[in-house]
Design an enzyme around this catalytic site. Structure first.
Site, short mmCIF file in Angstrom:
data_model
loop_
_atom_site.label_atom_id
_atom_site.label_comp_id
_atom_site.label_asym_id
_atom_site.label_seq_id
_atom_site.Cartn_x
_atom_site.Cartn_y
_atom_site.Cartn_z
N CYS A 4 -35.60 -8.40 -26.77
CA CYS A 4 -36.63 -9.33 -27.21
C CYS A 4 -36.72 -9.23 -28.72
O CYS A 4 -35.72 -8.96 -29.39
CB CYS A 4 -37.96 -9.04 -26.53
N HIS A 32 -26.85 26.78 -43.09
CA HIS A 32 -25.86 27.43 -42.21
C HIS A 32 -26.05 26.90 -40.79
O HIS A 32 -27.01 27.25 -40.10
CB HIS A 32 -26.07 28.96 -42.24
#
Length: 614
Positions: free
Chosen positions: A26, A532
């Site tokens: 839509c 990390h």
């Protein structure tokens, strides 16, 4: 994110193309019918930075992404190799009859939204031109423009025949032909001439099917049932002509004799019932519809009202849309109020852009999902302002005279009296805007966060943005003593929900790893940052990691640094908790987390505030 990548992500998270029975869209959302809901990764969909909201309603998985939905939809169709008639088997989910009906209505009507919007604006333009005495109904120019505006609604049974059949998995073009039969000139001429007609001796009621909704819904549902069963008994070698022939031969007469008249009467009864309830207490109806309409939109159920609205317009006018417009105006007002109230740059940009977009287009889902659901205090304002606005518009006795389902500045002429309608909308927007300005739009803990953000420049020397999307973790929760002991420095950790690391600041890449699992950088203000990805992921020797930068590269905040395959790293047995550490922590008086532990964060949002030692 570009549409190709977004479409790929969405398809993957809904369980892949093989799990998709059907997909439509839509104005702001993709609507999936999936075979197995347990294959859908709803949590990851909701955490995706380019997805506003995920809603499960009426047997559909609705993925709200905004006004660029049509571009993403086309890319999903291409990548999934779907076609207009695709149906990947029966769903394993059990749905109630009501859910199936809502799914059929919304799935059939939503593909026609662009046609409705364009034709509705064309009819509104004609009203303006006629009122300004620029055109008269007798002119050829008026006739051409009127044809352009009326055609969609007059031939609605044909268009709906196509879309309904697609939802049901039937042949859409045969279904369109069934709708066309109801509008065929020789057939409609019989009604206009007042003839009495029968089919094999059975009387045929001659009714007006132009612009009708319910007859074609019932007729195509019947056709889908007939087609499906004919294919079971007719040999495959002759199905290509035998099935359409027999389907039309059976469905069209049944529709004209029984199904069509029942559909017309059903539409009339439902419309009369709704209008009776509204007229019984117009003001109370205005309060209820104006205050609650947004909740229908929230679950995508508002499209179920379109058939009743169209049936009302066949009789001249509709009362539902003007009352519902008050709820839409309330959302606009909240966006305006937040824009005027907030001091947060990101929130000001969001509220300002969504308000402007809503005024021009009538699409308010970004306000609903981006502001109101995030700051639920504003939901009260939306209900209050919408209810007051609905009552005012009811008192003004405003009616919709040509179909348009979007509230924006271009559709004002579709309502009558237009001036009183505009007055009601403006008052609603003002009320909704004043409420957050006076009472605020955040709960206490949210307000404290914004107040901290307002004073950030005074309290901190540097802000570090999040390089990842995911859940915030304390550094002490990291399963590596090097990080949890703060031996590498102070900081925070994130349990990622997506496989991408972006630069948290502007700066220079100081460290890269051959394994691609970590990167270090120095910000322009001197912060040394180590990111990390995962614990012991160096053992993967670069597998599932792609480093996108080199040592010495200048990077901008938000620039991708590392791509990694999150699911495969987890499958390989590695933790993906990612420490973000300030390795020169000794130079800072404070290193403070902005987002509390266990809360979700998106990449590029504030993560750490740093204050250097004096």
């Amino acid at each position: 994110m570009d549409k190709v990548t977004l479409a790929k992500d969405i398809l993957k998270l809904v369980g892949g193309s093989e799990n998709v029975q059907g997909v439509t869209h839509c104005a702001t959302r993709l609507r999936f019918r999936v075979s197995q809901s347990d294959k859908v990764k709803k949590g990851e969909l909701e955490q995706h930075p380019d997805i506003l909201k995920v809603v499960e309603s009426s047997g559909q998985l609705q993925v709200v992404i905004g006004s660029h939905v049509s571009d993403v939809y086309q890319e999903i169709e291409r990548q999934g190799q779907f076609n207009d008639d695709h149906s990947v088997g029966k769903s394993e989910q059990k749905q109630t009859i009501l859910s199936k009906v809502f799914a059929l209505i919304s799935g059939s009507l939503t593909p026609l939204i662009p046609a409705f919007a364009g034709a509705g604006l064309m009819k509104a333009l004609l009203i303006v031109l006629e009122n300004l005495h620029i055109l008269t109904p007798e002119s050829g120019t008026y006739a051409v423009l009127a044809a352009a505006g009326n055609a969609v609604f007059y031939f609605l049974p044909i268009l709906l025949g196509v879309t309904i059949a697609r939802v049901l998995g039937a042949n859409p073009y045969v279904a369109g032909a069934i709708g066309a039969a109801l509008l065929e000139p020789n057939f409609t001429a019989l009604r206009e001439a007042g003839n009495v007609v029968s089919f094999i001796g059975i009387p045929v009621p001659l009714l007006d099917y132009a612009s009708s909704i319910f007859p074609i819904f019932i007729a195509v549902s019947l056709f889908a049932f007939i087609e499906r069963n004919l294919k079971k008994v007719i040999h495959k070698n002759i199905q290509i002509f035998a099935v359409p022939f027999l389907s039309i031969l059976i469905t069209v007469p049944l529709t004209t004799m029984l199904v069509g008249p029942f559909g017309v009467y059903l539409g009339t009864w439902l419309g009369d019932l709704v209008n009776y309830l509204i007229n019984s207490s117009h003001i109370v109806s205005g309060i209820i519809i104006g205050g609650s309409w947004s909740f229908l939109v929230l679950f995508g159920l508002h499209w179920a009202m379109v058939p009743i609205i169209l049936e009302n317009l066949k009789s001249g006018s509709d009362l539902i849309v003007p009352l519902a417009a008050a709820s839409v105006a309330a959302q606009m007002g909240i966006a305006l109020g937040v824009f005027l109230k907030t001091k947060d740059k990101d929130m000001k940009a969001l509220s300002g852009s969504t308000f402007l977009s809503a005024i021009l287009s009538g699409i308010t889902e970004p306000i609903l999902y981006g502001i109101i659901l995030r700051h639920r205090k504003t939901m009260i304002y939306m209900v209050v302002a919408g209810a007051i606005g609905g009552a005012l518009i009811a008192i003004f006795n405003v009616k919709l005279v040509v179909f348009n389902f979007f509230l924006n500045v271009f559709t004002f002429p579709a309502q009558s009296p237009m001036i009183l309608y505009i007055l009601g909308i403006v008052i609603t927007i003002v009320i909704a805007a004043v409420l957050p300005i006076i009472f605020g739009y955040e709960l206490k803990h949210q307000q404290k966060k914004e107040d901290n953000a307002t004073n950030k420049e005074l309290e901190t020397n540097e802000s570090i943005m999040s390089p990842l999307s995911g859940q915030v973790k304390a550094l002490q929760q990291v399963g590596d003593v090097v990080f949890s002991s703060e031996a590498m420095g102070k900081g925070i950790a994130i349990e990622p929900s997506q496989g991408e690391v972006v630069a948290p600041v502007d700066g220079v890449i100081s460290v890269t790893m051959e394994s691609g699992h970590a990167v270090g950088m120095i910000s322009k203000k001197g912060a040394e940052i180590l990111i990390h990805v995962g614990i012991d992921t160096v053992k993967l020797d670069g597998k599932y990691f792609t480093c996108l930068v080199n040592q010495g590269d200048d990077v901008k905040q938000g620039q991708p640094l590392i791509k990694f395959e999150l699911d495969k790293i987890i499958e390989a047995g590695f933790q993906t908790t990612t420490p973000i550490v300030i390795t020169n922590s000794d130079q800072y008086e404070h290193i403070d987390a902005v987002v509390p532990v266990e809360e979700q964060i998106q990449k590029n949002e504030d993560l750490l505030n740093l204050k250097k030692k004096s």
